[in-house]
Design a protein around this motif. Sequence first.
Motif, PDB file in Angstrom:
ATOM      1  N   ASP A 132     116.995 -39.256  94.616  1.00  0.00           N
ATOM      2  CA  ASP A 132     116.120 -39.746  95.678  1.00  0.00           C
ATOM      3  C   ASP A 132     114.688 -39.838  95.175  1.00  0.00           C
ATOM      4  OD1 ASP A 132     118.265 -39.760  97.470  1.00  0.00           O
ATOM      5  OD2 ASP A 132     117.936 -37.649  97.987  1.00  0.00           O
ATOM      6  N   SER A 133     114.076 -41.017  95.357  1.00  0.00           N
ATOM      7  CA  SER A 133     112.702 -41.242  94.929  1.00  0.00           C
ATOM      8  C   SER A 133     111.797 -41.405  96.148  1.00  0.00           C
ATOM      9  CB  SER A 133     112.601 -42.491  94.048  1.00  0.00           C
ATOM     10  OG  SER A 133     113.380 -42.345  92.882  1.00  0.00           O
ATOM     11  N   GLU A 134     110.526 -41.009  95.989  1.00  0.00           N
ATOM     12  CA  GLU A 134     109.550 -41.113  97.066  1.00  0.00           C
ATOM     13  C   GLU A 134     108.256 -41.719  96.538  1.00  0.00           C
ATOM     14  OE1 GLU A 134     108.858 -37.347  99.076  1.00  0.00           O
ATOM     15  OE2 GLU A 134     110.692 -36.585  98.137  1.00  0.00           O
ATOM     16  N   VAL A 135     107.602 -42.531  97.365  1.00  0.00           N
ATOM     17  CA  VAL A 135     106.237 -42.983  97.138  1.00  0.00           C
ATOM     18  C   VAL A 135     105.495 -42.737  98.436  1.00  0.00           C
ATOM     19  CG1 VAL A 135     104.719 -44.903  96.541  1.00  0.00           C
ATOM     20  CG2 VAL A 135     106.985 -44.743  95.487  1.00  0.00           C
ATOM     21  N   ASN A 136     104.516 -41.823  98.414  1.00  0.00           N
ATOM     22  CA  ASN A 136     103.863 -41.368  99.633  1.00  0.00           C
ATOM     23  C   ASN A 136     102.353 -41.572  99.566  1.00  0.00           C
ATOM     24  OD1 ASN A 136     106.419 -40.441 100.331  1.00  0.00           O
ATOM     25  ND2 ASN A 136     106.009 -38.376  99.605  1.00  0.00           N
ATOM     26  N   PHE A 137     101.754 -41.860 100.721  1.00  0.00           N
ATOM     27  CA  PHE A 137     100.307 -42.055 100.803  1.00  0.00           C
ATOM     28  C   PHE A 137      99.753 -41.321 102.021  1.00  0.00           C
ATOM     29  CE2 PHE A 137     102.166 -45.837  98.880  1.00  0.00           C
ATOM     30  CZ  PHE A 137     101.438 -45.950  97.703  1.00  0.00           C
ATOM     31  N   TRP A 138      98.586 -40.694 101.870  1.00  0.00           N
ATOM     32  CA  TRP A 138      97.864 -40.068 102.963  1.00  0.00           C
ATOM     33  C   TRP A 138      96.420 -40.565 102.947  1.00  0.00           C
ATOM     34  CZ3 TRP A 138     101.338 -37.627  99.867  1.00  0.00           C
ATOM     35  CH2 TRP A 138     102.389 -36.923 100.468  1.00  0.00           C
ATOM     36  N   TYR A 139      95.857 -40.778 104.118  1.00  0.00           N
ATOM     37  CA  TYR A 139      94.466 -41.253 104.201  1.00  0.00           C
ATOM     38  C   TYR A 139      93.754 -40.598 105.377  1.00  0.00           C
ATOM     39  CZ  TYR A 139      90.587 -44.191 105.690  1.00  0.00           C
ATOM     40  OH  TYR A 139      89.356 -44.626 106.103  1.00  0.00           O
ATOM     41  N   SER A 140      92.565 -40.058 105.121  1.00  0.00           N
ATOM     42  CA  SER A 140      91.712 -39.534 106.177  1.00  0.00           C
ATOM     43  C   SER A 140      90.353 -40.209 106.109  1.00  0.00           C
ATOM     44  CB  SER A 140      91.526 -38.018 106.045  1.00  0.00           C
ATOM     45  OG  SER A 140      90.617 -37.559 107.038  1.00  0.00           O
ATOM     46  N   TRP A 141      89.811 -40.566 107.264  1.00  0.00           N
ATOM     47  CA  TRP A 141      88.497 -41.196 107.339  1.00  0.00           C
ATOM     48  C   TRP A 141      87.400 -40.183 107.692  1.00  0.00           C
ATOM     49  CZ3 TRP A 141      92.844 -41.891 110.100  1.00  0.00           C
ATOM     50  CH2 TRP A 141      92.859 -41.433 111.424  1.00  0.00           C
ATOM     51  N   ASP A 142      87.802 -38.913 107.861  1.00  0.00           N
ATOM     52  CA  ASP A 142      86.836 -37.861 108.186  1.00  0.00           C
ATOM     53  C   ASP A 142      87.285 -36.560 107.547  1.00  0.00           C
ATOM     54  OD1 ASP A 142      84.678 -36.538 109.372  1.00  0.00           O
ATOM     55  OD2 ASP A 142      85.755 -36.160 111.237  1.00  0.00           O
ATOM     56  N   TYR A 143      87.517 -36.604 106.239  1.00  0.00           N
ATOM     57  CA  TYR A 143      88.137 -35.488 105.537  1.00  0.00           C
ATOM     58  C   TYR A 143      87.339 -34.201 105.723  1.00  0.00           C
ATOM     59  CZ  TYR A 143      90.573 -32.963 101.855  1.00  0.00           C
ATOM     60  OH  TYR A 143      91.312 -32.045 101.151  1.00  0.00           O
ATOM     61  N   PHE A 144      88.028 -33.182 106.219  1.00  0.00           N
ATOM     62  CA  PHE A 144      87.458 -31.854 106.438  1.00  0.00           C
ATOM     63  C   PHE A 144      86.216 -31.899 107.312  1.00  0.00           C
ATOM     64  CE2 PHE A 144      89.106 -27.975 105.312  1.00  0.00           C
ATOM     65  CZ  PHE A 144      88.128 -27.022 105.062  1.00  0.00           C
ATOM     66  N   GLY A 145      86.141 -32.923 108.184  1.00  0.00           N
ATOM     67  CA  GLY A 145      85.021 -33.062 109.084  1.00  0.00           C
ATOM     68  C   GLY A 145      83.730 -33.492 108.417  1.00  0.00           C
ATOM     69  N   LEU A 146      83.832 -34.121 107.241  1.00  0.00           N
ATOM     70  CA  LEU A 146      82.641 -34.469 106.458  1.00  0.00           C
ATOM     71  C   LEU A 146      82.315 -35.955 106.482  1.00  0.00           C
ATOM     72  CD1 LEU A 146      83.298 -32.178 103.370  1.00  0.00           C
ATOM     73  CD2 LEU A 146      81.596 -31.839 105.165  1.00  0.00           C
TER      74      LEU A 146
END
Length: 234
Positions: A132-146
């Motif tokens: 099983d292969s995975e390609v994953n993405f995460w995105y935050s526009w306010d990382y750690f409230g910064l």
Amino acid sequence: MNKTIIAVATTCLLTLSTGALADVSATVNVASDYTFNGVSQTGNDPALQGSLDYAADSGFYAGTWASNVDFGSGEDTNIEWDAYVGQYFQLNEKIGLDAGIAYYTYHGDSASDTYNYPEAYAKFGYSSSLGDSEVNFWYSWDYFGLDVNHYIAMIAHTVEVSPGHNIKVTFDRSTSADENKWAWDGKDAYNHYRVEYMTSWKSFDFDLAFENTTMDFDAADARVVLSVSHTFSF
């Protein structure tokens, strides 16, 4: 201080199963360290974690996850408590897509809630005779409230070495769009490598992993992490 999440859950932060054991389930996990992409969130100490999840036959799911954290001296934040909602799509016999949004909250210090932030994710899975292969993405526009954009890209592959025994190899890269607001060891990005062995015994799941990063400080050094979890179905 270094922000991390599993998904987790597991992982993760967060690690979300695409096949629900039941409509509602709860998981308790004990880990020798709570790491996110190779960075300890507990000062290299153990973690007790728990989640409560709902999964529908349609692929919709929602849940909440919590863990103790330790961001170092002079910082009293001691709990991370997250919530997430998403949808899993089985596109064909081999390909699946998991997309959703999570919100991470912190507690214990008067300033803990200033770290709260949202994150969107998309996870593609591919199954074949080779594993099983995975390609994953995460995105935050306010990382750690910064108020900074932050990205994580991951590739992973899992193979069954024998019935009930699996090996997973993962590579991921975390990137800050503005290193003046958030930097990883003085840089805008770093790489993380992880190799883990996964198995089950009776009703317990075991995970033994070796991981390392391209950063050079204690919380991100090479380490072995052991976790044991149990899931209750309702």
